[in-house]
Motif scaffolding. Structure first.
Motif, PDB file in Angstrom:
ATOM      1  N   VAL A   1     121.145  54.157  35.934  1.00  0.00           N
ATOM      2  CA  VAL A   1     121.706  55.116  34.975  1.00  0.00           C
ATOM      3  C   VAL A   1     123.180  55.373  35.069  1.00  0.00           C
ATOM      4  N   ALA A   2     124.060  55.109  34.131  1.00  0.00           N
ATOM      5  CA  ALA A   2     125.388  55.293  34.650  1.00  0.00           C
ATOM      6  C   ALA A   2     126.138  56.586  34.122  1.00  0.00           C
ATOM      7  N   VAL A   3     126.925  57.038  34.877  1.00  0.00           N
ATOM      8  CA  VAL A   3     127.613  58.386  34.355  1.00  0.00           C
ATOM      9  C   VAL A   3     129.196  57.824  34.462  1.00  0.00           C
ATOM     10  N   ASN A   4     129.968  58.938  33.854  1.00  0.00           N
ATOM     11  CA  ASN A   4     131.501  58.814  33.794  1.00  0.00           C
ATOM     12  C   ASN A   4     131.898  59.710  34.978  1.00  0.00           C
ATOM     13  N   GLY A   5     132.389  59.181  36.109  1.00  0.00           N
ATOM     14  CA  GLY A   5     132.625  60.033  37.187  1.00  0.00           C
ATOM     15  C   GLY A   5     133.637  61.142  37.193  1.00  0.00           C
ATOM     16  N   ARG A   6     134.473  61.138  35.836  1.00  0.00           N
ATOM     17  CA  ARG A   6     135.381  62.145  35.516  1.00  0.00           C
ATOM     18  C   ARG A   6     134.688  63.492  34.409  1.00  0.00           C
ATOM     19  N   GLY A  25     131.902  53.078  33.214  1.00  0.00           N
ATOM     20  CA  GLY A  25     133.545  53.148  33.057  1.00  0.00           C
ATOM     21  C   GLY A  25     133.647  54.343  31.864  1.00  0.00           C
ATOM     22  N   ASP A  26     134.915  54.083  30.994  1.00  0.00           N
ATOM     23  CA  ASP A  26     135.233  54.820  30.010  1.00  0.00           C
ATOM     24  C   ASP A  26     134.448  54.636  28.673  1.00  0.00           C
ATOM     25  N   TYR A  27     133.625  53.843  28.738  1.00  0.00           N
ATOM     26  CA  TYR A  27     132.474  53.448  27.583  1.00  0.00           C
ATOM     27  C   TYR A  27     131.529  54.594  27.536  1.00  0.00           C
ATOM     28  N   ILE A  28     131.523  55.553  28.661  1.00  0.00           N
ATOM     29  CA  ILE A  28     130.591  56.620  28.668  1.00  0.00           C
ATOM     30  C   ILE A  28     131.430  58.031  28.361  1.00  0.00           C
ATOM     31  N   THR A  29     131.148  58.448  26.870  1.00  0.00           N
ATOM     32  CA  THR A  29     131.570  59.543  26.274  1.00  0.00           C
ATOM     33  C   THR A  29     130.737  60.580  26.236  1.00  0.00           C
TER      34      THR A  29
END
Length: 959
Positions: free
Chosen positions: A256-261, A324-328
């Motif tokens: 599962v991927a998350v956006n670190g920011r 990456g930034d694809y996670i919004t």
């Protein structure tokens, strides 16, 4: 009609011409095409013209199916441009082409066979059947294009299946290999289960209305990340929430991927337990999941890295990773289900974390044993339902809903595609992306928006998957080691295969074994190598045409064609298709775009602006427009020129309409132009310019005005063609024929032409102008109304040097034609304005029954003060100064029998109007009607031998 009227009719100079009012296009157009062939006209002009080379490079239509109106729009636009260039003296060779490889043709062949025949069909046999089918389709389309009057090298077109072309394509591929732009890799690509092959972006379409079963799923946390543990978070009842529109990919979930920011919240759920979701989505998710979510703690995404969770359906533990930034937070939960074998972003993120590329789906879209209990299910049929049920049983399903979104379909089979990781050959666009963007800047894009479109596509596109798992195509000439899988692809093997294909064609790859395909240095170890079975993407085929046709690879290129081409012209969808594939291959090999200018057109719609489709019954068949339908009363044969006129009438930069109503309107315009030409021809039956022409300097004012208008029209039309704004030509042509010629000049000229003595100055001066105008009208319309223009030329009643209108060259106006002074021009303009004002009043008198023809009228003109009155006063001064009062007189220009300037008004005028200082009073003309010229004159009967005609007519017949 009385006997005397009949006899006097014989003294009039009436029309005489074999140029038919009806085009008779079904018979006449092929005759004219045969005439062009006899003259070898296209070849003579395209090779022997004295001017520079002009190359419009043809984008190859696919060799499958009947021609449609899109073909008509495209090919006719090209033909108009080429004919203008040829008439301007340039060497404009047009080599038509066809795209002949690919799946649709392969499927057509397979569909024509019985099941048993398909099973036994060998690749080489399939290729030969596909080759024959493609050539058959090419022939059918070629005949259609020729029937439309399209000029080109139809006997020697380029086909992507020709061995010379295939060899050039292998050369392009080889140069890209040696430059380091081609590689083989395991990556997710658009895969069509229905076609069982990888697809390029250009082979996808996104139909409206696609819905997918989207699910929200809870993945139970097994172990906390160190950051969460330090923050005192408990693992008990904690889960990460994900959202996906492809439940069938869940067996391939590896992270599962998350956006670190981004900020994430650990929320207490009203159903018990806790969920991790993006903080910005807590409120919307509470509604979507129908759960009350109460944030307990907030952390940054980077704090979640290292957390592990348990796969709810399989015995597998997976990590939370930073994507990456694809996670919004635009949709979903802010946490992205990651399956490296089924998505580009997933793949790239997985590569960062050394995740395996798991792809438990075979080429037909069936889940494999790696999918565990779901093996044997089809991802586009029953897999989603089964997996959603399993999630429900595992109490991992938070919510399910239908989701409408853009989804890629195979443009050929019209069925959905999937992302699937496979070993494929790729062109690394990254290796020459900046060069491609720079090349785009050097090109002129028409319309200018095309530049932004292709620039965005090239900037954002991933690597180009160029391999296909099909038989009918150009092979990727690679060998694999039978044991290690090592790839053999170098300068020696490439050069050897290219030479073989140049001599024998691409079938050689299937005809011979490895020992005969490998260069000499490798033949002793031929048993260790296996030839590849992949073919090249058809966009690589057509995208290599700059090399295969324009000679872009040759050190000394064919100087009869330009590389880069002067112009590429196709539909706007080719920014992602042929324009782009041509650009990428050319830039990768030569560092420059294959074209200097790119012109795009829209798509064809019906009259209501709808896409044409058989189900709507709104398809317009160009063959029916040209040749007529089964019921020729309902669907008459309008001919190729009416189809061509439609192309010239539309602003093709946008989508363009066509339907029965539009065709009828165009046929009316066609007839107006034809009848104008017929009138000019008919009045020149006894005129020979070498004998009868009046010197231009001696022409009356009205005639000189007509020549000046013609010069202006030619200037406008030349500009319209130069700017490719053909719809402006269409409008100008209509106005010229209907207004300048028919409504003004020729309307006024009837009396001069019919009534005057045959060889009188009054008539010959008019014929001089008509001949000059007619020849230029024919030349001006030739690129569009090619058959009509030639028909006019063949019916000229006097001899000309050129056998064809196209041999005359682009029509020019002598500089003296524009020699009217401003005062003279204003005089004509004022008279035309007065004609319009008078004609409205005469029409009113006719409606009331007070008058019939305008020649029954006498008009008193009184000039006061006002813009029109002042202009007319100056006009009268110009007319009084004319040395040709028999032509330049206002009464004749107004088509009335008597004109009184000022003086005593008539006692009881039939009509009276004052406008802009001009007063017109209309009354019945004095005298009697002349039986010959129909003017009302007071000297009727003054000649005893001819008591029914006026003195002017007596003189005209030499009595």
């Amino acid at each position: 009609m009385s006997a005397s009227e009949t006899s006097y009719k014989d003294t009039l100079n009436l029309l005489k011409t074999d140029f038919s009012m009806r085009a008779n296009s079904r018979q006449r157009e092929p005759e004219l095409q045969g005439f062009w062939a006899e003259l070898n006209l296209y070849n003579r002009l395209s090779r022997e013209n004295p001017g520079p080379v002009f190359t419009l490079h043809d984008g190859p239509p696919y060799a499958n199916g009947a021609l449609h109106v899109g073909h008509a729009l495209n090919k006719t636009l090209k033909d108009i441009i080429n004919k203008v260039q040829l008439m301007q003296g340039k060497k404009a060779r047009y080599i038509p082409g066809w795209d002949c490889h690919g799946l649709p043709i392969e499927l057509k062949v397979l569909q024509s066979l019985k099941a048993e025949e398909r099973r036994e069909l060998k690749p080489l046999e399939l290729r030969r059947k596909a080759h024959a089918y493609a050539e058959q389709q090419v022939e059918g389309q070629r005949q259609g294009f020729r029937r439309w009057g399209i000029w080109g090298e139809w006997d020697t077109p380029y086909l992507t299946l020709q061995k010379r072309y295939e060899a050039a394509q292998i050369d392009v591929f080889g140069r890209m290999v040696l430059a380091g732009h081609i590689y083989r890799g395991l990556k997710p690509v658009h895969w069509s289960p229905s076609s069982r092959t990888a697809l390029a972006e250009a082979e996808l379409e996104y139909p409206d209305g696609h819905t997918s079963p989207s699910v929200f799923v809870a993945f139970p946390v097994e172990q906390l990340s160190s950051a969460l543990a330090e923050a005192g978070v408990s693992c008990e009842g904690l889960a990460v929430a994900i959202w996906t529109t492809t439940p069938w990919t869940l067996p391939a979930n590896l992270a599962v991927a998350v956006n670190g920011r981004l900020d994430y919240s650990i929320c207490q759920s009203s159903s018990g337990g806790q969920l991790i979701v993006a903080s910005d989505l807590v409120e919307s998710l509470s509604q979507q999941l129908e759960l009350k979510l109460e944030p307990l703690q907030q952390v940054k995404g980077e704090a979640l890295e290292g957390l592990t969770y348990r796969h709810p359906l399989l015995e597998r533990s997976n990590p939370v990773v930073i994507g990456g930034d694809y996670i919004t937070t635009e949709a979903g939960t802010g946490l992205v289900h990651t399956a490296p074998g089924h998505g580009v972003d997933d793949f790239n993120t997985g590569r960062k974390y050394d995740l395996p590329v798991l792809c438990p789906v075979d080429e037909g879209g069936w889940l494999t044993e790696e999918a565990g209990p779901f093996a044997g299910l089809n991802v586009l049929k029953d897999a989603n339902t089964a997996i959603i049920s399993a999630l429900q049983e595992a109490k991992a399903l938070l919510a399910e809903e239908r989701y409408e979104h853009r989804y890629p379909y195979d443009w050929r089979t019209k069925k959905p595609t999937i992302f699937r990781a496979t070993e494929q050959w790729f062109a690394s666009v990254e290796g020459f992306r900046e060069s491609a963007l720079s090349a785009i800047d050097s090109v002129e894009w028409l319309p200018a928006s095309g530049r932004n479109r292709i620039e965005g596509m090239v900037r954002d596109r991933g690597d180009w998957c160029i391999s296909r798992q099909r038989t009918w195509g150009v092979p990727i000439p690679v060998f694999y080691h039978r044991t290690s899988g090592e790839v053999l692809l170098n300068a020696d093997t490439l050069q050897h295969i290219q030479a073989l294909i140049a001599e024998h064609g691409a079938d050689i790859w299937w005809e011979r074994d490895e020992a005969d395909l490998l260069p000499t240095a490798y033949r002793d170890e031929a048993d260790q190598w296996r030839k590849g079975t992949d073919t090249m993407d058809v966009w690589f085929d057509s995208g290599s045409s700059w090399a295969g046709v324009l000679g872009g690879l040759e050190a000394e290129a064919d100087t009869s064609l330009n590389y880069p081409a002067d112009l590429y012209l196709e539909g706007s969808d080719q920014h992602r298709g042929w324009f782009q594939s041509s650009l990428l291959t050319s830039v990768a090999v030569n560092g420059k775009a294959p074209y200097k200018r790119v012109l795009t057109h829209g798509f064809t719609l019906d009259e209501k602006g709808r896409k044409m489709s058989k189900s709507l019954g709104n398809v317009v068949d160009p063959a029916v427009i040209v040749e007529g339908g089964k019921n020729q009363k309902q669907e008459p044969p309008y001919g190729a020129d009416v189809l061509r006129l439609w192309v010239s009438s539309v602003d093709y930069s946008a989508d363009v309409p066509l339907g029965p109503g539009i065709v009828k309107q165009l046929a009316d315009v066609y007839r107006k132009v034809r009848n104008t030409a017929r009138y000019l021809l008919g009045n020149l039956h006894d005129f020979d310019p070498s004998r009868d022409a009046v010197p231009l300097a001696d022409l009356p004012l009205l005639d000189r005005w007509m020549l000046q208008r013609t010069a202006k029209i030619l200037e406008e039309v030349s500009g319209d063609f130069e700017r490719y704004e053909f719809y402006r030509f269409f409008q100008t042509l209509q106005n010229f024929c209907v207004v300048d010629l028919s409504n003004v000049y020729l309307d006024i000229a009837k009396d001069r032409l019919y009534v005057s003595a045959a060889d009188s100055f009054r008539r010959r001066s008019c014929q001089t102008v008509m001949a000059l105008v007619l020849e230029r009208l024919a030349g001006m319309i030739a690129p569009v109304l090619s058959h009509m223009a030639e028909d006019i030329w063949q019916h000229l009643p006097y001899s000309v040097e050129e056998a064809s209108v196209f041999l005359r060259g682009w029509p020019q106006a002598d500089a003296s034609w524009s020699g009217l002074s401003s005062a003279e021009s204003e005089a004509i303009d004022a008279a035309v304005q007065l004609r319009a004002l008078l004609n409205r009043q005469l029409e009113s008198c006719r409606s009331n029954g007070d008058l019939g023809a305008s020649l029954e009228a006498a008009v008193q003109l009184e000039l006061g003060s006002g813009p029109l009155a002042d202009a007319l006063q100056r006009a009268l001064e110009q007319l009084q100064a004319s040395p040709h009062p028999e032509v330049d007189n206002l009464a004749d220009w107004l088509l009335i029998s008597q004109l009184q300037l000022g003086g005593q008004p008539p006692e009881s005028p039939l009509a009276e109007i004052t406008e802009e200082g001009v007063t017109l009073r209309i009354s019945k003309a004095a005298g009697e009607k002349c039986a010959r010229c129909w003017h009302y004159e007071t000297d009727i009967g003054s000649n005893a031998a001819h008591p029914e005609i006026c003195g002017r007519c007596v003189a005209a017949i030499g009595a």
